[in-house]
Design a protein around this motif. Structure first.
Motif, PDB file in Angstrom:
ATOM      1  N   GLY A 133      -3.099  -1.735  -1.855  1.00 28.67           N
ATOM      2  CA  GLY A 133      -2.025  -1.723  -2.850  1.00 28.67           C
ATOM      3  C   GLY A 133      -0.990  -0.631  -2.630  1.00 28.67           C
ATOM      4  N   LEU A 134      -0.973  -0.031  -1.426  1.00 24.12           N
ATOM      5  CA  LEU A 134      -0.035   1.078  -1.189  1.00 24.12           C
ATOM      6  C   LEU A 134       1.414   0.614  -1.212  1.00 24.12           C
ATOM      7  CD1 LEU A 134      -1.671   3.125   1.723  1.00 24.12           C
ATOM      8  CD2 LEU A 134      -1.999   3.347  -0.752  1.00 24.12           C
ATOM      9  N   THR A 135       2.263   1.472  -1.778  1.00 22.31           N
ATOM     10  CA  THR A 135       3.706   1.222  -1.729  1.00 22.31           C
ATOM     11  C   THR A 135       4.418   2.433  -1.118  1.00 22.31           C
ATOM     12  OG1 THR A 135       4.068   2.232  -3.888  1.00 22.31           O
ATOM     13  CG2 THR A 135       3.611  -0.133  -3.860  1.00 22.31           C
ATOM     14  N   TYR A 136       3.647   3.389  -0.672  1.00 24.48           N
ATOM     15  CA  TYR A 136       4.182   4.672  -0.211  1.00 24.48           C
ATOM     16  C   TYR A 136       3.143   5.204   0.753  1.00 24.48           C
ATOM     17  CZ  TYR A 136       4.492   9.822  -1.367  1.00 24.48           C
ATOM     18  OH  TYR A 136       4.544  11.194  -1.388  1.00 24.48           O
ATOM     19  N   LEU A 137       3.557   5.501   1.961  1.00 23.46           N
ATOM     20  CA  LEU A 137       2.574   6.030   2.910  1.00 23.46           C
ATOM     21  C   LEU A 137       3.142   7.244   3.619  1.00 23.46           C
ATOM     22  CD1 LEU A 137      -0.214   5.823   4.197  1.00 23.46           C
ATOM     23  CD2 LEU A 137       0.761   4.328   5.928  1.00 23.46           C
ATOM     24  N   HIS A 138       2.453   8.358   3.436  1.00 26.85           N
ATOM     25  CA  HIS A 138       2.842   9.600   4.107  1.00 26.85           C
ATOM     26  C   HIS A 138       2.059   9.691   5.413  1.00 26.85           C
ATOM     27  CE1 HIS A 138       2.394  14.307   4.098  1.00 26.85           C
ATOM     28  NE2 HIS A 138       3.195  13.888   5.054  1.00 26.85           N
ATOM     29  N   LEU A 139       2.782   9.638   6.517  1.00 26.60           N
ATOM     30  CA  LEU A 139       2.146   9.857   7.811  1.00 26.60           C
ATOM     31  C   LEU A 139       2.274  11.340   8.111  1.00 26.60           C
ATOM     32  CD1 LEU A 139       3.420   6.779   9.846  1.00 26.60           C
ATOM     33  CD2 LEU A 139       1.220   7.071   8.673  1.00 26.60           C
ATOM     34  N   GLY A 506      -9.427   7.601   3.359  1.00 26.73           N
ATOM     35  CA  GLY A 506     -10.786   8.008   3.707  1.00 26.73           C
ATOM     36  C   GLY A 506     -11.560   8.249   2.406  1.00 26.73           C
ATOM     37  N   ASP A 507     -10.868   8.854   1.441  1.00 24.78           N
ATOM     38  CA  ASP A 507     -11.507   9.094   0.143  1.00 24.78           C
ATOM     39  C   ASP A 507     -11.847   7.783  -0.560  1.00 24.78           C
ATOM     40  OD1 ASP A 507     -11.345  11.793   0.516  1.00 24.78           O
ATOM     41  OD2 ASP A 507      -9.647  12.107  -0.847  1.00 24.78           O
ATOM     42  N   GLU A 508     -11.084   6.731  -0.268  1.00 23.12           N
ATOM     43  CA  GLU A 508     -11.320   5.473  -0.993  1.00 23.12           C
ATOM     44  C   GLU A 508     -12.623   4.802  -0.568  1.00 23.12           C
ATOM     45  OE1 GLU A 508      -9.421   5.894   1.527  1.00 23.12           O
ATOM     46  OE2 GLU A 508      -8.765   4.054   2.531  1.00 23.12           O
ATOM     47  N   ILE A 509     -13.258   5.290   0.532  1.00 21.36           N
ATOM     48  CA  ILE A 509     -14.589   4.765   0.874  1.00 21.36           C
ATOM     49  C   ILE A 509     -15.630   5.888   0.855  1.00 21.36           C
ATOM     50  CG2 ILE A 509     -13.787   2.756   2.199  1.00 21.36           C
ATOM     51  CD1 ILE A 509     -14.484   4.559   4.745  1.00 21.36           C
ATOM     52  N   GLY A 510     -15.287   7.009   0.245  1.00 17.53           N
ATOM     53  CA  GLY A 510     -16.276   8.089   0.088  1.00 17.53           C
ATOM     54  C   GLY A 510     -16.612   8.824   1.370  1.00 17.53           C
ATOM     55  N   TYR A 540     -15.463   1.494   7.034  1.00 18.37           N
ATOM     56  CA  TYR A 540     -14.442   0.752   6.275  1.00 18.37           C
ATOM     57  C   TYR A 540     -14.862  -0.697   6.075  1.00 18.37           C
ATOM     58  CZ  TYR A 540     -10.569   3.963   5.439  1.00 18.37           C
ATOM     59  OH  TYR A 540      -9.777   4.954   4.926  1.00 18.37           O
ATOM     60  N   ALA A 541     -15.535  -1.262   7.101  1.00 17.58           N
ATOM     61  CA  ALA A 541     -15.934  -2.670   6.996  1.00 17.58           C
ATOM     62  C   ALA A 541     -16.899  -2.884   5.827  1.00 17.58           C
ATOM     63  CB  ALA A 541     -16.565  -3.127   8.308  1.00 17.58           C
ATOM     64  N   LYS A 542     -17.622  -1.836   5.485  1.00 25.54           N
ATOM     65  CA  LYS A 542     -18.604  -1.989   4.392  1.00 25.54           C
ATOM     66  C   LYS A 542     -17.956  -1.977   3.007  1.00 25.54           C
ATOM     67  CE  LYS A 542     -22.334   0.383   6.752  1.00 25.54           C
ATOM     68  NZ  LYS A 542     -22.981   1.677   6.655  1.00 25.54           N
ATOM     69  N   ARG A 543     -16.666  -1.776   2.943  1.00 21.93           N
ATOM     70  CA  ARG A 543     -16.042  -1.692   1.617  1.00 21.93           C
ATOM     71  C   ARG A 543     -16.178  -2.990   0.836  1.00 21.93           C
ATOM     72  NH1 ARG A 543     -11.984  -2.597   5.288  1.00 21.93           N
ATOM     73  NH2 ARG A 543     -10.282  -4.001   4.745  1.00 21.93           N
ATOM     74  N   HIS A 544     -16.454  -4.090   1.547  1.00 17.89           N
ATOM     75  CA  HIS A 544     -16.605  -5.361   0.835  1.00 17.89           C
ATOM     76  C   HIS A 544     -18.045  -5.622   0.407  1.00 17.89           C
ATOM     77  CE1 HIS A 544     -12.503  -6.073   1.882  1.00 17.89           C
ATOM     78  NE2 HIS A 544     -12.753  -6.022   3.171  1.00 17.89           N
ATOM     79  N   GLU A 545     -18.970  -4.723   0.790  1.00 14.25           N
ATOM     80  CA  GLU A 545     -20.375  -4.907   0.375  1.00 14.25           C
ATOM     81  C   GLU A 545     -20.590  -4.129  -0.909  1.00 14.25           C
ATOM     82  OE1 GLU A 545     -22.889  -3.489   3.562  1.00 14.25           O
ATOM     83  OE2 GLU A 545     -21.646  -4.532   5.041  1.00 14.25           O
ATOM     84  N   GLN A 555     -14.571  -0.458  -4.388  1.00 15.52           N
ATOM     85  CA  GLN A 555     -14.304  -1.487  -5.392  1.00 15.52           C
ATOM     86  C   GLN A 555     -14.053  -0.877  -6.767  1.00 15.52           C
ATOM     87  OE1 GLN A 555     -16.994  -4.780  -4.828  1.00 15.52           O
ATOM     88  NE2 GLN A 555     -16.565  -4.811  -2.642  1.00 15.52           N
ATOM     89  N   GLY A 556     -14.719   0.241  -7.034  1.00 17.50           N
ATOM     90  CA  GLY A 556     -14.438   0.946  -8.284  1.00 17.50           C
ATOM     91  C   GLY A 556     -12.980   1.380  -8.330  1.00 17.50           C
ATOM     92  N   LEU A 557     -12.535   1.909  -7.217  1.00 18.10           N
ATOM     93  CA  LEU A 557     -11.161   2.380  -7.130  1.00 18.10           C
ATOM     94  C   LEU A 557     -10.166   1.222  -7.207  1.00 18.10           C
ATOM     95  CD1 LEU A 557     -10.433   5.314  -6.769  1.00 18.10           C
ATOM     96  CD2 LEU A 557     -10.100   4.894  -4.347  1.00 18.10           C
ATOM     97  N   LYS A 558     -10.507   0.129  -6.524  1.00 15.31           N
ATOM     98  CA  LYS A 558      -9.623  -1.050  -6.528  1.00 15.31           C
ATOM     99  C   LYS A 558      -9.417  -1.563  -7.951  1.00 15.31           C
ATOM    100  CE  LYS A 558      -8.032  -3.835  -4.274  1.00 15.31           C
ATOM    101  NZ  LYS A 558      -6.592  -4.032  -3.980  1.00 15.31           N
ATOM    102  N   THR A 559     -10.501  -1.563  -8.732  1.00 10.35           N
ATOM    103  CA  THR A 559     -10.377  -2.037 -10.112  1.00 10.35           C
ATOM    104  C   THR A 559      -9.402  -1.143 -10.879  1.00 10.35           C
ATOM    105  OG1 THR A 559     -12.668  -2.703  -9.959  1.00 10.35           O
ATOM    106  CG2 THR A 559     -11.720  -2.647 -12.157  1.00 10.35           C
ATOM    107  N   LEU A 560      -9.528   0.165 -10.682  1.00  3.56           N
ATOM    108  CA  LEU A 560      -8.622   1.094 -11.359  1.00  3.56           C
ATOM    109  C   LEU A 560      -7.179   0.882 -10.899  1.00  3.56           C
ATOM    110  CD1 LEU A 560     -10.850   4.294 -11.202  1.00  3.56           C
ATOM    111  CD2 LEU A 560      -9.947   3.256 -13.304  1.00  3.56           C
ATOM    112  N   ILE A 561      -7.016   0.655  -9.600  1.00  5.04           N
ATOM    113  CA  ILE A 561      -5.669   0.456  -9.058  1.00  5.04           C
ATOM    114  C   ILE A 561      -5.052  -0.805  -9.662  1.00  5.04           C
ATOM    115  CG2 ILE A 561      -4.396  -0.153  -6.952  1.00  5.04           C
ATOM    116  CD1 ILE A 561      -6.397   1.694  -5.423  1.00  5.04           C
ATOM    117  N   GLU A 562      -5.867  -1.856  -9.754  1.00  9.05           N
ATOM    118  CA  GLU A 562      -5.321  -3.094 -10.306  1.00  9.05           C
ATOM    119  C   GLU A 562      -4.912  -2.912 -11.758  1.00  9.05           C
ATOM    120  OE1 GLU A 562      -8.332  -5.863  -9.029  1.00  9.05           O
ATOM    121  OE2 GLU A 562      -7.579  -5.587  -6.963  1.00  9.05           O
ATOM    122  N   LEU A 563      -5.718  -2.166 -12.508  1.00 12.29           N
ATOM    123  CA  LEU A 563      -5.352  -1.916 -13.907  1.00 12.29           C
ATOM    124  C   LEU A 563      -4.058  -1.114 -13.991  1.00 12.29           C
ATOM    125  CD1 LEU A 563      -8.814  -1.267 -15.518  1.00 12.29           C
ATOM    126  CD2 LEU A 563      -7.144  -2.998 -16.213  1.00 12.29           C
TER     127      LEU A 563
END
Ligand code: GLC
Ligand code: GLC
Length: 649
Positions: A133-139, A506-510, A540-545, A555-563
């Motif tokens: 859901g990123l709209t801004y990416l700092h490289l 990286g934080d989004e998958i702990g 990262y591949a395990k984020r869907h498990e 997925q916890g974070l994704k739910t918050l992002i969607e809200l």
């Protein structure tokens, strides 16, 4: 007495200089008359404020006019080089200047090499950025830098070249376009306080060219450095004491160079207008590659004056405002984000539409970690109540971790009001986050411990600081659950508090600490590398498990992002603190354009309640609970789960 009439002098100056610019650029103008008209309009609009600032900075120079004309030519040339799609974007941004306050905004930050190898690799991750859901990416800094130690790219050897292993400037420009198509704004650093000692300017200075020696602050003897140092803070005391480094190859007998950070990062001398002009060109060059937000690195340090601590001086603000005016004229879509990790009073001073429209919020960051450690929200509530409100045309960038250490930059005066001694409390926090305090869940490392002052900052990834590392290695499922809740709790706050939430990828998958930096000679002395690991795409591949740790965090974070993205109440920056009358529970009300949402966050490992009276006063029950675990008692209290985060809207 003759009084100086700014308006008249500005007009007069414009009338003198404009025809000269017009004459000089005749060919460009006849090739692009429409572009010239647009440029002229903006120049006329912003010239008076720019002139005022530039005069304030450089008016005492006998060659002021020369530099002003030189700069105007640069601005016009840069505008002529600006691509049509970017000029379109400029117009769109001017028509919707508060676009960045939308609740659709979500920021991310990563290193090009560590996240995806190179710029092409980053391009291939666009589907992932969209998924998140990123709209801004700092490289992180991707410019040419010395081999080996280069402070993670913060020692720039050329602002116009990409660091060769990462790709080319053409690839960066093409990436910016691909990002834009995907709804993502590209953010890069303008490392403008210093260059690397391998930058061409520094090389020329070393070769004895006086014009370039004047780009830096170089002194033949210790006399002036000693005088300055009487009032300076040491920023990287591990690396060198004081603020200066001796180089034997300068002048006849060597010279002392101002190096606030590392010895290979030479501070630029902004009292020289040539430095302003050249850096303005570099900035516009980056804007013309499609960069939409410039992160102004280390803003606090850019202006120096004898007898002061050379941090956050009025000149620093004038300088940034002058750069801002340059952007309004020649790359109007460009935004500035201030990186001022200093006292909250000083952080606030950089934020305004004419200076930095965006700013990191280091206070919120530090106090979120403080609340996790103390399990109490008093300092956090106080800060949100008194320091969160900023200019209505600006926005915070709220984060829990970035590539840097955590400094405990809360205000001692605020802390005293709550009976907290700042010095002692910082010592406690450092002990806690190094895992040396009883009951600590954290696995952090000290950064730049200063034996002279007892000062220290903390390195570590979000997950390791929040207890996940210890829980996995030494404890068990209960503690793992708590650690995950802590991660979601503090991210929950930054996603809802108002401003742009920024996720350190990286934080989004702990992701846990990575101790291998100790084996790398270029990194071993800098503990910040413990939280700069290479992205592990198997993890990262395990984020869907859903049962994996990665999946639970993601997925916890994704739910918050969607809200966040669904609820318009999370746009803008209006925040009202709810006094929950429970020291462990943060409560706040968000409102925007008639929409409202209520947040409760329990920072303790025990269930906590908010009384029926408060629940009623804020009509919580007239709203739907959209997130989090809680129980309603028959008396009307709300009981929040341990480390629970609740959203009502
Ligand atoms: C900024 C960067 C930090 C760097 C310093 C010097 O604070 O975030 O990583 O060390 O500037 O450039
Ligand atoms: C700059 C930043 C500060 C950071 C330091 C090194 O001083 O302002 O926050 O701690 O660089 O990382």
């Amino acid at each position: 007495m003759i009084t100086f009439n700014m308006e008249r002098e500005s007009k007069h100056t414009f009338e003198r200089l404009f025809p000269r610019v017009e004459r000089e650029l005749g060919n460009f103008i006849s090739a692009d008359p429409q572009g010239w008209r647009e440029f002229t309009d903006r120049l006329q609009k912003y010239f008076p404020s720019f002139f005022h600032l530039y005069l304030g900075l450089y008016g005492a120079r006998y060659d002021f006019f020369f530099h002003l004309e030189d700069l105007l030519l640069s601005l016009a040339r840069s505008w002529f080089a600006r691509a049509a799609d970017l000029r379109q974007l400029d117009k769109a941004r001017e028509q919707n200047p508060l676009w960045f306050q939308s609740n659709q905004m979500l920021g991310g930050v990563c290193y090009v090499d560590l996240f995806a190898g190179d710029l092409e690799g980053v391009k291939s991750k666009i589907p992932y950025f969209k998924e998140l859901g990123l709209t801004y990416l700092h490289l992180m800094p991707l410019f040419k830098a010395p081999e080996g130690e280069n402070d993670g790219g913060y020692a720039v050897s050329s602002y116009r070249e990409v660091h060769p292993p990462l790709g080319t400037m053409e690839q960066l420009a093409s990436l910016a376009r691909e990002f834009r198509k995907a709804g993502i704004s590209l953010v890069v650093d303008l490392v403008f306080n210093h260059t690397s000692d391998e930058h061409l300017w520094a090389e020329r200075a070393k070769a004895g060219d006086e014009e370039y020696a004047d780009f830096y602050r170089i002194f033949p003897s210790r006399e002036l450095p000693d005088a300055y140092e009487r009032n300076l803070r040491e920023i990287f005391p591990d690396e060198h004491p004081g603020a200066f480094t001796f180089f034997a190859n300068l002048f006849k007998d060597g010279g002392w160079v101002w190096t606030t950070f590392h010895s290979y990062q030479w501070d630029l001398n902004y009292s020289n207008p040539a430095v302003f002009n050249r850096m303005a060109e570099e900035m516009l060059f980056l804007a013309n590659q499609g960069v939409e937000v410039i992160r102004l690195d280390a803003v606090a340090f850019i202006w120096k004056e004898m007898g002061t601590n050379c941090e956050n001086l009025p000149g620093a603000h004038q300088l940034i405002q002058a750069f801002n005016a340059v952007a309004r004229i020649a790359s109007p879509g460009l935004l500035f984000k201030s990186e001022a990790i200093v006292h909250p009073d000083d952080v606030a001073k950089y934020i305004s539409p004419v200076e930095c429209q965006l700013s990191y919020n280091p206070l919120l960051m530090a106090l979120l970690w403080n609340s996790l450690a103390t399990r109490k929200v008093r300092l956090l509530s106080q800060a949100l109540a008194t320091r969160f409100k900023i200019h209505p045309e600006a926005a915070w960038v709220n984060y829990v971790r970035v590539h840097d250490d955590i400094g405990w930059t809360f205000s001692d005066e605020d802390a005293v009001m709550l009976g907290v001694n700042g010095y002692d409390h910082r010592r406690f926090l450092n002990e806690f986050y190094r895992g040396r305090f009883e009951g600590s869940f954290a696995r952090g490392l000290p950064f730049q411990e200063n034996p002279k002052t007892g000062d220290c900052r903390i390195s570590g990834t979000c997950a390791s600081l929040a207890g996940l590392e210890k829980a996995i290695k030494e404890e068990g499922p209960n503690e793992v659950e708590f650690a995950i809740r802590r991660i979601l709790l503090i991210h929950g706050v930054i996603l809802t508090a108002g401003g742009i939430p920024l996720i350190y990828l990286g934080d989004e998958i702990g992701t846990l600490n990575d101790y291998t930096y100790r084996d790398d000679p270029a990194h071993e002395r800098d503990s910040r590398w413990v939280h700069r690991p290479r992205a592990d795409w198997e993890k990262y591949a395990k984020r869907h498990e859903p049962a994996s740790i990665e999946g639970r965090v993601y997925q916890g974070l994704k739910t918050l992002i969607e809200l966040r993205k669904q609820l318009e109440a999370f746009a803008g920056g209006e925040l009202e603190i709810i006094p929950t009358e429970n020291d462990h529970v943060l409560g706040f009300l968000r409102s925007h354009a008639g929409h409202r949402a209520i947040i409760f966050a329990n920072f303790s490992e025990k269930p906590q309640s908010v009384s029926a009276r408060i629940v009623e006063q804020f009509s919580v029950h007239s709203k739907k609970q959209l997130y989090g675990g809680s129980v309603n008692s028959p008396q009307g209290d709300i009981q929040i789960d341990p480390l629970g985060f609740l959203i009502f809207a």
